[in-house]
Design a protein around this motif. Structure first.
Motif, PDB file in Angstrom:
ATOM      1  N   LEU A   1       0.869  -1.177   0.000  1.00  0.00           N
ATOM      2  CA  LEU A   1       0.000   0.000   0.000  1.00  0.00           C
ATOM      3  C   LEU A   1       0.903   1.223   0.000  1.00  0.00           C
ATOM      4  O   LEU A   1       1.567   1.506   0.994  1.00  0.00           O
ATOM      5  CB  LEU A   1      -0.913  -0.028   1.228  1.00  0.00           C
ATOM      6  CG  LEU A   1      -2.047   0.975   1.271  1.00  0.00           C
ATOM      7  CD1 LEU A   1      -2.981   0.807   0.081  1.00  0.00           C
ATOM      8  CD2 LEU A   1      -2.824   0.822   2.560  1.00  0.00           C
ATOM      9  N   GLU A   2       0.974   1.929  -1.140  1.00  0.00           N
ATOM     10  CA  GLU A   2       1.953   2.997  -1.309  1.00  0.00           C
ATOM     11  C   GLU A   2       1.301   4.357  -1.481  1.00  0.00           C
ATOM     12  O   GLU A   2       0.182   4.471  -1.976  1.00  0.00           O
ATOM     13  CB  GLU A   2       2.828   2.720  -2.535  1.00  0.00           C
ATOM     14  CG  GLU A   2       3.686   1.482  -2.389  1.00  0.00           C
ATOM     15  CD  GLU A   2       4.573   1.249  -3.592  1.00  0.00           C
ATOM     16  OE1 GLU A   2       4.287   1.794  -4.681  1.00  0.00           O
ATOM     17  OE2 GLU A   2       5.557   0.520  -3.447  1.00  0.00           O
ATOM     18  N   THR A   3       2.035   5.383  -1.091  1.00  0.00           N
ATOM     19  CA  THR A   3       1.633   6.770  -1.287  1.00  0.00           C
ATOM     20  C   THR A   3       2.889   7.623  -1.333  1.00  0.00           C
ATOM     21  O   THR A   3       4.000   7.114  -1.186  1.00  0.00           O
ATOM     22  CB  THR A   3       0.667   7.244  -0.179  1.00  0.00           C
ATOM     23  OG1 THR A   3       0.143   8.528  -0.510  1.00  0.00           O
ATOM     24  CG2 THR A   3       1.338   7.285   1.178  1.00  0.00           C
ATOM     25  N   SER A   4       2.708   8.903  -1.532  1.00  0.00           N
ATOM     26  CA  SER A   4       3.853   9.812  -1.517  1.00  0.00           C
ATOM     27  C   SER A   4       3.799  10.648  -0.251  1.00  0.00           C
ATOM     28  O   SER A   4       2.810  10.627   0.476  1.00  0.00           O
ATOM     29  CB  SER A   4       3.836  10.721  -2.757  1.00  0.00           C
ATOM     30  OG  SER A   4       2.664  11.499  -2.751  1.00  0.00           O
ATOM     31  N   GLY A   5       4.853  11.381  -0.001  1.00  0.00           N
ATOM     32  CA  GLY A   5       4.890  12.227   1.184  1.00  0.00           C
ATOM     33  C   GLY A   5       6.069  13.174   1.136  1.00  0.00           C
ATOM     34  O   GLY A   5       6.811  13.219   0.158  1.00  0.00           O
ATOM     35  N   GLN A   6       6.216  13.911   2.214  1.00  0.00           N
ATOM     36  CA  GLN A   6       7.317  14.859   2.347  1.00  0.00           C
ATOM     37  C   GLN A   6       7.840  14.830   3.776  1.00  0.00           C
ATOM     38  O   GLN A   6       7.056  14.821   4.724  1.00  0.00           O
ATOM     39  CB  GLN A   6       6.842  16.274   2.026  1.00  0.00           C
ATOM     40  CG  GLN A   6       6.478  16.501   0.577  1.00  0.00           C
ATOM     41  CD  GLN A   6       5.812  17.846   0.397  1.00  0.00           C
ATOM     42  OE1 GLN A   6       4.670  18.006   0.757  1.00  0.00           O
ATOM     43  NE2 GLN A   6       6.544  18.799  -0.159  1.00  0.00           N
ATOM     44  N   VAL A   7       9.153  14.822   3.898  1.00  0.00           N
ATOM     45  CA  VAL A   7       9.802  14.952   5.198  1.00  0.00           C
ATOM     46  C   VAL A   7      10.147  16.421   5.371  1.00  0.00           C
ATOM     47  O   VAL A   7      10.696  17.044   4.458  1.00  0.00           O
ATOM     48  CB  VAL A   7      11.072  14.084   5.281  1.00  0.00           C
ATOM     49  CG1 VAL A   7      11.769  14.278   6.614  1.00  0.00           C
ATOM     50  CG2 VAL A   7      10.733  12.617   5.064  1.00  0.00           C
ATOM     51  N   PHE A   8       9.798  16.989   6.518  1.00  0.00           N
ATOM     52  CA  PHE A   8      10.038  18.411   6.751  1.00  0.00           C
ATOM     53  C   PHE A   8      10.424  18.635   8.203  1.00  0.00           C
ATOM     54  O   PHE A   8      10.261  17.764   9.047  1.00  0.00           O
ATOM     55  CB  PHE A   8       8.785  19.233   6.393  1.00  0.00           C
ATOM     56  CG  PHE A   8       7.603  18.975   7.289  1.00  0.00           C
ATOM     57  CD1 PHE A   8       7.324  19.815   8.363  1.00  0.00           C
ATOM     58  CD2 PHE A   8       6.769  17.890   7.075  1.00  0.00           C
ATOM     59  CE1 PHE A   8       6.238  19.575   9.193  1.00  0.00           C
ATOM     60  CE2 PHE A   8       5.682  17.639   7.895  1.00  0.00           C
ATOM     61  CZ  PHE A   8       5.419  18.482   8.955  1.00  0.00           C
ATOM     62  N   ARG A   9      10.945  19.809   8.496  1.00  0.00           N
ATOM     63  CA  ARG A   9      11.260  20.202   9.875  1.00  0.00           C
ATOM     64  C   ARG A   9      10.116  21.056  10.395  1.00  0.00           C
ATOM     65  O   ARG A   9       9.668  21.976   9.722  1.00  0.00           O
ATOM     66  CB  ARG A   9      12.552  21.012   9.922  1.00  0.00           C
ATOM     67  CG  ARG A   9      13.764  20.186   9.620  1.00  0.00           C
ATOM     68  CD  ARG A   9      14.613  20.082  10.832  1.00  0.00           C
ATOM     69  NE  ARG A   9      15.892  19.464  10.493  1.00  0.00           N
ATOM     70  CZ  ARG A   9      16.531  18.704  11.330  1.00  0.00           C
ATOM     71  NH1 ARG A   9      16.062  18.486  12.528  1.00  0.00           N
ATOM     72  NH2 ARG A   9      17.675  18.175  10.990  1.00  0.00           N
ATOM     73  N   ASP A  10       9.664  20.776  11.625  1.00  0.00           N
ATOM     74  CA  ASP A  10       8.602  21.592  12.216  1.00  0.00           C
ATOM     75  C   ASP A  10       9.222  22.816  12.891  1.00  0.00           C
ATOM     76  O   ASP A  10      10.437  23.022  12.857  1.00  0.00           O
ATOM     77  CB  ASP A  10       7.727  20.781  13.169  1.00  0.00           C
ATOM     78  CG  ASP A  10       8.443  20.312  14.429  1.00  0.00           C
ATOM     79  OD1 ASP A  10       9.600  20.725  14.677  1.00  0.00           O
ATOM     80  OD2 ASP A  10       7.840  19.538  15.187  1.00  0.00           O
ATOM     81  N   ALA A  11       8.383  23.608  13.521  1.00  0.00           N
ATOM     82  CA  ALA A  11       8.842  24.860  14.147  1.00  0.00           C
ATOM     83  C   ALA A  11       9.845  24.617  15.266  1.00  0.00           C
ATOM     84  O   ALA A  11      10.676  25.481  15.567  1.00  0.00           O
ATOM     85  CB  ALA A  11       7.642  25.639  14.680  1.00  0.00           C
ATOM     86  N   GLU A  12       9.803  23.443  15.891  1.00  0.00           N
ATOM     87  CA  GLU A  12      10.722  23.114  16.990  1.00  0.00           C
ATOM     88  C   GLU A  12      12.000  22.437  16.508  1.00  0.00           C
ATOM     89  O   GLU A  12      12.860  22.092  17.312  1.00  0.00           O
ATOM     90  CB  GLU A  12      10.005  22.237  18.008  1.00  0.00           C
ATOM     91  CG  GLU A  12       8.816  22.922  18.660  1.00  0.00           C
ATOM     92  CD  GLU A  12       8.063  21.994  19.594  1.00  0.00           C
ATOM     93  OE1 GLU A  12       8.569  20.890  19.895  1.00  0.00           O
ATOM     94  OE2 GLU A  12       6.966  22.376  20.009  1.00  0.00           O
TER      95      GLU A  12
ATOM     96  N   TRP B   1       4.870  14.332   6.339  1.00  0.00           N
ATOM     97  CA  TRP B   1       3.570  14.593   5.731  1.00  0.00           C
ATOM     98  C   TRP B   1       3.272  13.413   4.819  1.00  0.00           C
ATOM     99  O   TRP B   1       4.092  13.042   3.978  1.00  0.00           O
ATOM    100  CB  TRP B   1       3.601  15.889   4.918  1.00  0.00           C
ATOM    101  CG  TRP B   1       2.364  16.093   4.104  1.00  0.00           C
ATOM    102  CD1 TRP B   1       2.224  15.901   2.756  1.00  0.00           C
ATOM    103  CD2 TRP B   1       1.091  16.507   4.585  1.00  0.00           C
ATOM    104  NE1 TRP B   1       0.945  16.184   2.389  1.00  0.00           N
ATOM    105  CE2 TRP B   1       0.229  16.553   3.486  1.00  0.00           C
ATOM    106  CE3 TRP B   1       0.601  16.837   5.848  1.00  0.00           C
ATOM    107  CZ2 TRP B   1      -1.106  16.927   3.610  1.00  0.00           C
ATOM    108  CZ3 TRP B   1      -0.722  17.209   5.975  1.00  0.00           C
ATOM    109  CH2 TRP B   1      -1.558  17.242   4.867  1.00  0.00           C
ATOM    110  N   VAL B   2       2.108  12.784   5.001  1.00  0.00           N
ATOM    111  CA  VAL B   2       1.685  11.653   4.186  1.00  0.00           C
ATOM    112  C   VAL B   2       0.565  12.136   3.280  1.00  0.00           C
ATOM    113  O   VAL B   2      -0.498  12.518   3.764  1.00  0.00           O
ATOM    114  CB  VAL B   2       1.192  10.483   5.073  1.00  0.00           C
ATOM    115  CG1 VAL B   2       0.741   9.321   4.215  1.00  0.00           C
ATOM    116  CG2 VAL B   2       2.274  10.062   6.051  1.00  0.00           C
TER     117      VAL B   2
END
Length: 144
Positions: free
Chosen positions: A91-102, A108-109
């Motif tokens: 079961l696949e999808t795309s996403g993004q790895v990001f840095r939060d405010a902290e 993000w999925v």
């Protein structure tokens, strides 16, 4: 019978997307999933993701063979139904790895975002920060 046959892939329906939970506890996994240039970049990193069950327990999000998050409780039932329907397929999808405010790595999925990322839903992060270790031995807590 094919011993090493590849499993098929099925696209996951994640709607508008969501922020995966337990990122604070999985910072080491993020470091392992990203290459040095991606870790140094300030921009979000696009990644391919797989949703899997953890031995029948929670639904995990896997990026480059590293568990980097958990599906939040509000989306878990839908993910389980999709996993059951997919059978042996991934079961696949795309996403993004990001840095939060902290400064924590977060995941993000869903479809790519261009604006700010939302905060994880309440109750998605229940595990604490992983303790620092050297050769598997936990270091003393130096925060007080």
């Amino acid at each position: 019978m094919k011993l090493f046959a590849r499993r098929g892939a099925v696209p996951a329906d994640v709607g508008d997307g969501f922020v995966a939970g337990e990122a604070v506890a999985l910072q080491t996994a993020f470091a392992g999933a990203l290459i040095p240039a991606e870790r140094a970049a300030q921009a979000p990193v696009r990644v391919d993701l797989t949703l899997e069950t953890e031995g029948g327990g929670r639904v995990v999000v896997v990026c480059r063979n590293h568990v980097v998050g958990f599906v939040p409780p509000s989306r878990e039932e839908s993910a389980r139904a999709q996993l059951a329907a997919a059978g042996r397929a991934r079961l696949e999808t795309s996403g993004q790895v990001f840095r939060d405010a902290e400064g924590w790595w977060r995941l993000w999925v869903g479809p790519p975002r261009t604006g700010a990322f939302p905060a994880p839903e309440p109750g998605a992060d229940t595990l604490g920060e992983a303790r620092r270790k050297i050769f598997g031995i936990a270091l003393p807590d130096d925060q007080g």
